[in-house]
Structures are given as structure tokens and as C-alpha cells.
Enzyme design. Structure first.
Site, short mmCIF file in Angstrom:
data_model
loop_
_atom_site.label_atom_id
_atom_site.label_comp_id
_atom_site.label_asym_id
_atom_site.label_seq_id
_atom_site.Cartn_x
_atom_site.Cartn_y
_atom_site.Cartn_z
N GLY A 148 0.83 -1.19 0.00
CA GLY A 148 0.00 0.00 0.00
C GLY A 148 0.87 1.24 0.00
O GLY A 148 2.03 1.19 0.41
N GLN B 220 3.09 9.96 1.18
CA GLN B 220 4.36 9.22 1.19
C GLN B 220 5.22 9.51 -0.05
O GLN B 220 6.39 9.12 -0.08
CB GLN B 220 4.11 7.71 1.28
N CYS C 82 6.23 0.23 7.64
CA CYS C 82 5.85 1.33 6.75
C CYS C 82 7.06 1.76 5.93
O CYS C 82 8.15 1.90 6.48
CB CYS C 82 5.33 2.50 7.59
N LEU C 83 6.85 1.97 4.64
CA LEU C 83 7.95 2.38 3.77
C LEU C 83 8.53 3.73 4.19
O LEU C 83 9.68 4.02 3.90
CB LEU C 83 7.46 2.46 2.32
N HIS D 298 -4.19 1.44 7.71
CA HIS D 298 -2.83 1.99 7.77
C HIS D 298 -2.67 3.15 6.77
O HIS D 298 -2.20 4.24 7.13
CB HIS D 298 -1.82 0.86 7.49
N GLU D 299 -3.10 2.91 5.51
CA GLU D 299 -2.93 3.94 4.47
C GLU D 299 -3.85 5.13 4.71
O GLU D 299 -3.45 6.28 4.50
CB GLU D 299 -3.19 3.35 3.08
N HIS E 50 -2.45 7.60 7.01
CA HIS E 50 -1.45 8.50 6.41
C HIS E 50 -2.11 9.80 5.92
O HIS E 50 -1.48 10.86 5.92
CB HIS E 50 -0.78 7.83 5.21
NI NI Z 1 2.80 3.44 5.83
#
Ligand code: NI
Length: 169
Positions: free
Chosen positions: A46, A51, A97-98, A139-140, A143
Site C-alpha cells: 500500500g 508518502q 511502513c515504507l 494503515h494507508e 497517512h
Molecule cells: Ni505506511
């Protein structure tokens, strides 16, 4: 299509409440394609627009079947997403998380959700999500409100290389 650079903590764009998307023009379509490509290349399951440094309410997710590894992955693009309904039942799982490299955490999430929003062309969509797909969405979606999994985690640690391979991003 092009890869976008993934923004890392402590970049302030990750802490901003993202703006609603109002135009679905060519450059927006480009952004959606770039985010899909960037998510796949990472690799991740995701990615939210903040991000890649864009403070807009857009997220992409791609995840296969939990039980069946052969099943094709399902791609979702959500614009201005909203949670309509969430189950009382919650499940704890490990997230990463990236944008928060080298960290993992245990986070409690709703087991099932009904979500609505727009697709990439601005048409309304509604989906029921369950399990990992519901987790990724939560999660997304966080963000988009400047919330990171580390804010919600009951336990945060630095995973080993081996552990990282088993974590759903
Ligand atoms: Ni994330």
C-alpha cells in the site's frame, strides 16, 4: 510512468492532514500510475500520496489472497476514502511502513470495514474489506490524516532481516 521518491520520517508532509482531491485531470492520472509503480517497486502492499510528498487524499493498495498464494493480487485505488462502518471485532497484527524504515510494530485494527470513496476517475465506489486488506486500508487511510502506525502501536521494535521478510508492509 515513473517512480516517485518515498518520503521518510520526519518529513512534515507525513504529519499533515491531506487535502481532498477535486480534479481528476491528466496529471492526477499520472500521479496514480506513478504511485502504483512506486508501491510495486518498493515493494509494498500500500502507498498513500503523502508518502510521495503529495498532500492529497489518495491511496493505492495491492494485496493477494491470504490463504491462496496463487490467486491474483487485487489492486485498489481510493480517492477521498472514508470508513462507513467498522467491526467491533479488532485484531492485532504486525505492521511496517515504507516511510518509517527499520521499524515494526503491533497494531490493533478493525477486522472488517465498509469503505467508500471515489475511483481514479471520480466515480463513487464502496467496498467491504476484511483481514489484511482492511488492515492495509486503515494503515494507508491514517497517512491521509498525518497518523503513522508507530502512533497506534502497542509495541515498536527494530526487526531482524529475517523478520522483515515476513512482515506485510
Ligand atoms: Ni505506511
Amino acid at each position: 510512468m515513473a517512480l516517485r521518491e518515498i518520503v521518510l520520517v520526519p518529513d512534515p508532509v507525513l504529519r499533515r492532514k491531506a487535502n481532498k482531491v477535486t480534479t481528476f485531470d491528466k496529471s492526477f492520472q499520472q500521479l496514480v500510475d506513478d504511485m502504483i509503480e512506486t508501491m510495486r517497486a518498493a515493494p509494498g502492499v500500500g502507498l498513500a500520496a503523502p508518502q510521495v510528498g503529495i498532500s492529497q487524499r489518495l491511496l493505492v493498495m495491492e494485496f493477494g489472497d491470504e490463504e491462496d498464494e496463487e490467486a491474483p493480487k487485487k489492486l485498489f485505488v481510493f480517492v477521498n476514502p472514508e470508513i462507513v462502518k467498522s467491526s467491533e471485532e479488532k485484531v492485532t497484527g504486525v505492521e511496517a511502513c515504507l516511510s518509517v524504515p527499520g521499524m515494526a510494530g503491533e497494531v490493533e485494527r478493525h477486522q472488517t470495514l465498509v469503505v467508500k470513496g471515489l475511483n481514479r476517475f471520480g466515480k463513487p465506489v464502496k467496498h467491504k474489506l476484511e483481514g489484511w486488506t482492511a488492515r492495509i486500508f486503515q494503515h494507508e487511510n491514517d497517512h491521509l490524516d498525518g497518523v503513522l502506525f508507530t502512533d497506534r502501536a502497542t509495541k515498536v521494535w527494530q526487526p531482524s532481516e529475517e523478520e522483515i521478510e515476513n512482515i506485510h508492509d
